[in-house]
Structure formats: C-alpha cells, structure tokens
Design a protein around this motif. Structure first.
Motif, PDB file in Angstrom:
ATOM      1  N   UNK A   5      43.998  38.466  48.669  1.00 34.17           N
ATOM      2  CA  UNK A   5      44.930  39.592  48.901  1.00 34.17           C
ATOM      3  C   UNK A   5      44.293  40.791  48.018  1.00 34.17           C
ATOM      4  N   UNK A   6      43.798  40.443  46.859  1.00 30.02           N
ATOM      5  CA  UNK A   6      43.215  41.569  46.148  1.00 30.02           C
ATOM      6  C   UNK A   6      41.985  42.253  46.663  1.00 30.02           C
ATOM      7  N   UNK A   7      40.968  41.391  47.145  1.00 29.25           N
ATOM      8  CA  UNK A   7      39.753  41.919  47.928  1.00 29.25           C
ATOM      9  C   UNK A   7      39.875  42.193  49.216  1.00 29.25           C
ATOM     10  N   UNK A   8      40.710  41.660  50.220  1.00 37.30           N
ATOM     11  CA  UNK A   8      40.658  41.620  51.721  1.00 37.30           C
ATOM     12  C   UNK A   8      41.996  42.176  52.045  1.00 37.30           C
ATOM     13  N   UNK A   9      43.022  42.105  51.214  1.00 38.51           N
ATOM     14  CA  UNK A   9      44.227  42.626  51.749  1.00 38.51           C
ATOM     15  C   UNK A   9      44.940  41.585  52.771  1.00 38.51           C
ATOM     16  N   UNK A  10      44.529  39.968  52.530  1.00 38.01           N
ATOM     17  CA  UNK A  10      44.589  39.134  53.544  1.00 38.01           C
ATOM     18  C   UNK A  10      46.251  38.865  53.646  1.00 38.01           C
ATOM     19  N   UNK A  11      46.496  38.427  54.922  1.00 38.06           N
ATOM     20  CA  UNK A  11      48.074  38.082  55.366  1.00 38.06           C
ATOM     21  C   UNK A  11      48.233  36.753  54.919  1.00 38.06           C
TER      22      UNK A  11
ATOM     23  N   UNK B 173      42.528  37.957  35.281  1.00 41.36           N
ATOM     24  CA  UNK B 173      43.168  39.342  34.897  1.00 41.36           C
ATOM     25  C   UNK B 173      41.876  40.107  34.500  1.00 41.36           C
ATOM     26  N   UNK B 174      40.655  39.858  34.040  1.00 43.63           N
ATOM     27  CA  UNK B 174      39.577  40.759  33.726  1.00 43.63           C
ATOM     28  C   UNK B 174      38.703  41.085  34.961  1.00 43.63           C
ATOM     29  N   UNK B 175      38.557  40.064  35.878  1.00 43.17           N
ATOM     30  CA  UNK B 175      37.848  40.318  37.212  1.00 43.17           C
ATOM     31  C   UNK B 175      38.444  39.202  38.329  1.00 43.17           C
ATOM     32  N   UNK B 176      38.601  39.828  39.506  1.00 42.89           N
ATOM     33  CA  UNK B 176      39.225  38.804  40.523  1.00 42.89           C
ATOM     34  C   UNK B 176      38.289  37.707  40.683  1.00 42.89           C
ATOM     35  N   UNK B 177      37.015  38.005  40.817  1.00 43.74           N
ATOM     36  CA  UNK B 177      36.021  36.932  41.048  1.00 43.74           C
ATOM     37  C   UNK B 177      35.580  36.062  39.951  1.00 43.74           C
ATOM     38  N   UNK B 178      36.080  36.141  38.806  1.00 45.06           N
ATOM     39  CA  UNK B 178      35.573  35.379  37.888  1.00 45.06           C
ATOM     40  C   UNK B 178      35.817  34.040  37.640  1.00 45.06           C
TER      41      UNK B 178
END
Length: 403
Positions: free
Chosen positions: A238-244, A360-365
């Motif tokens: 959701x955060x990176x691709x605004x996925x459904x 909370x620091x980085x979505x890919x972490x």
C-alpha cells in the motif's frame, strides 16, 4: 508410512489448518465488534504463539510417554474448543484468556502428527514425507481465508463455528483409523525406552547442543523472517504501490501457493539430486534473494517475483530442516518436534514486533532485515557443515593412525 494412513493423517491436518485459516482473517472483525485497539488486536495473535511456545514441548514429551495418538486426539479436540469458546467472549480479557487456553490445548497437534510421520518413514524418504505434510498444512491455510470469505456474510461468528466443527469432524477418523505409531516403532525409533531417561529439562537443553542448535536456529530464524513478511507485506504494498486489497491477497497467495506446489510436486525430485544440507543451503539463498527483490522492487512485478522466490525458498528449508531434526537419535520424536514447534512460535512472536517497529523508520526495512537474517542462517549452515567435515577428517586420520 502406510499410504492410506498418511493420506488420512494429511486429511486431518488439512481440515484443522483450514479451520485455522478461516478464522485468521476474521479475528480483526471480532476485535472490532468488541471495540479493541490495534495493540490489543496484535496481542490476541501474539498470545496464541506464546502459549504454543510454552506448551508444545510439554505435549511433545507427553507424546513420547503415552503415545502419539492420544496427544493428536486431544490436540485436535483442543483446536475445536479453541474456536468455539470464542463465541462466549464478551470483552478483551475474556478473549485473550480464551485464545491462550485454546492455543495451549491444541499445541500438541503438530508435534504428534509430525512424530507419527517420522516414526513410520525411513530416513531416506522422511524429508519427502514431512514436505508433503507441510504442503497439506499450507494448502489448508491457503483455502481457509477463501472459505472464510464465503462464510462471513452469515455473521462474524459463523467462521468460528465452522472452524470448530471442522476440527470435531476429524475426531472419529483419528479414533477409528489412526494407529498409534509408538506401538509400531521401527528399530530406528524404538530407542524411546532409552530416551525416557533423558529428563524433560535436559531435553529442553538439547536446543543448545551440537547437532541441534543450528537446526533449531534455522527454524527460529526462518519463522522470524516469514512472520515479518506476512505481517507487513500488505502495508508495504500500500505504501509503495498504492496496492488494492486484491493485489495484496494475490501476493499472499503467490507466496503460499508456490510453497504448497513445490512441497507437493518438486521436492521429491530435488532430493534425488542433492542431500538435505545442500537443499537447505539452496533454499536459504533463494529466500534471501526473494526478500531482496521485495525490498528493492521498482515495480509490482518484481515484488510478486520476490514473493514467489520466498515461497520456493521456504518450501526447501522448512521441511528439510524438520526432517534433519527428526533424524537425530538422542531424544524422542515427540519432544524433538515439540521443540521445533516451540522455536517456530518464538519466531512468530518476535517477528511481527520487530517488523512493526522497524517499519516505522523505513517501509522496506523489515524485508531487508529478513534478508540479512536468512543470510546469517546460511552462514551458520556453512560453518556447521565445514565443522562436520573437519571432525570426520580428524576421525578418519585417528582410525588410520591407530591401524
């Protein structure tokens, strides 16, 4: 293992895990009806794993003492009770207590089932048998949410009723058709009589012993990494691709579906070409690559490819490591599988907590750390493998010099 008995045991585990899969997506809606916070909702998931962490070795030990069938029977019964009693929860504390009791009652199911498989299969075919049992579990978990979605219009409590009933349906099959493997152990497993002298607390200490600690560490690490994946892949998409929601569900299905297909259809061929240790190393490499693809995915296709790789890697590592543990001959299969289930639960406790915090620091972490954890496990595998080779070489040199 007798084919009919194996298929029946697989059918029982499939129905049980289907019931678990039905409930898992619906639990948030039950929590919402009781006006619970996100933290309280998370605690309901974590308490299940905590209770299994504590009780699985106890049930495993009991399976070595009184037999696999009674523990399996009680565990499946506990599964049914665990879901049906949630109908009576009126507030958070009741729900938390009932989840904890349900997990404690049902945590003997998998140790007992895997012990039966280990008891009745030869070492050379055990990895394949355990892989197929794992695939059945995965298939049940994969089908559960779909079935839950079909049932949910009947009411938020309907999936819990169906899940409990599915568990109870399997009880007559266990009573009538499943034989207790402890009564028909092979010569490889029969040393249970000697293992009885190993106390429960000394059995727990086996987690740290040479020949065991590396395998239990792999079980823990792979579970920790996977739980971060399952807990946060939706938020990441959701955060990176605004996925459904459809794409998020498809990502879960890609990972779980790949794992099921590989364990059912491909592992038998893989074991013809490589030994268990080699398969574990390859699986860890593929898993780490999968997490890297997810972490740095420039497009949605790369993320789905990463999900496919993690499913493939897990399907190589988990059953192979479990089979390697079962081939150790120093304590009963029950306590061995109980400790395996316990370490798996520990990973499922720490993984979501760690992943949620670092997200909370980085979505890919969370996925980067999952890749790092998997690579560390690969390093441990190489280290122990080289240590074994050195030991065997030294042993050979001593025997040669002696003669």
């Amino acid at each position: 293992m007798n084919r009919k008995a194996f298929l029946l045991l697989g059918f029982i585990m499939f129905l049980t895990m289907t019931g678990y899969g039905i409930v898992f997506p619906i639990l948030p809606f039950l929590a919402n009806d009781l006006h619970l916070s996100a933290l309280q909702m998370s605690s309901l998931i974590i308490i299940w794993a905590v209770a299994q962490l504590i009780t699985a070795p106890l049930w495993g030990r009991m399976a070595d003492k009184i037999g696999r069938k009674p523990v399996l029977l009680f565990g499946v019964f506990g599964f049914g009770v665990a879901f049906l009693v949630l109908l009576f929860a009126q507030n958070y504390w009741q729900l938390l207590l009932l989840r904890m009791i349900g997990a404690a009652l049902s945590s003997g199911t998998q140790p007992a089932a895997y012990s039966m498989v280990a008891d009745q299969t030869e070492k050379k075919t055990r990895s394949q048998a355990i892989a197929k049992m794992g695939a059945v579990n995965g298939l049940g978990f994969l089908c559960g949410p779909f079935l839950g979605a079909l049932i949910s219009p009947l009411g938020v409590m309907a999936p819990f009723i169906v899940a409990g009933c599915l568990a109870f349906i399997t009880l007559p099959f266990i009573v009538l058709y499943i034989k207790d493997s402890k009564a028909e152990n092979t010569e490889e497993v029969r040393p249970d009589s000697k293992r009885e002298t190993l106390s429960f607390w000394k059995s727990l200490a086996m987690v740290t012993k040479t020949g065991y600690w590396d395998l239990y560490t792999i079980i823990f690490g792979i579970s920790l990494a996977a739980s971060s994946f399952f807990g946060l892949i939706g938020y990441f998409m959701i955060a990176r691709f605004d996925a459904s929601p459809t794409l998020v569900s498809l990502a879960f299905s890609t990972q779980a579906g790949t794992s099921v297909v590989v364990q059912f259809l491909l592992l038998q061929k893989v074991y013809k070409y490589w030994d268990d240790e080699t398969v574990t190393k390859i699986g860890l490499m593929i898993t780490a690559a999968g997490y890297c693809f997810i972490s740095f995915s420039p497009a949605i296709w790369a993320l789905f490819f990463g999900c496919l790789l993690t499913g493939l890697g897990h399907s190589l590592v988990r059953p192979t490591t479990t089979a390697l543990l079962s081939k150790r001959n120093e304590m009963g299969q029950g306590i061995t599988m109980g400790l395996q289930h316990s370490m798996d639960s520990l990973g499922r406790i720490i993984g979501p907590i760690w992943g949620g915090w670092i997200f909370s620091f980085a979505v890919s972490a969370p996925f980067i750390t999952s890749a790092i954890i998997t690579l560390l496990l690969l390093g441990i595998t190489y280290m122990t493998s080289n240590h074994k080779k050195i030991e065997m070489k030294n042993r050979h040199n001593k025997m040669t010099s002696h003669h």
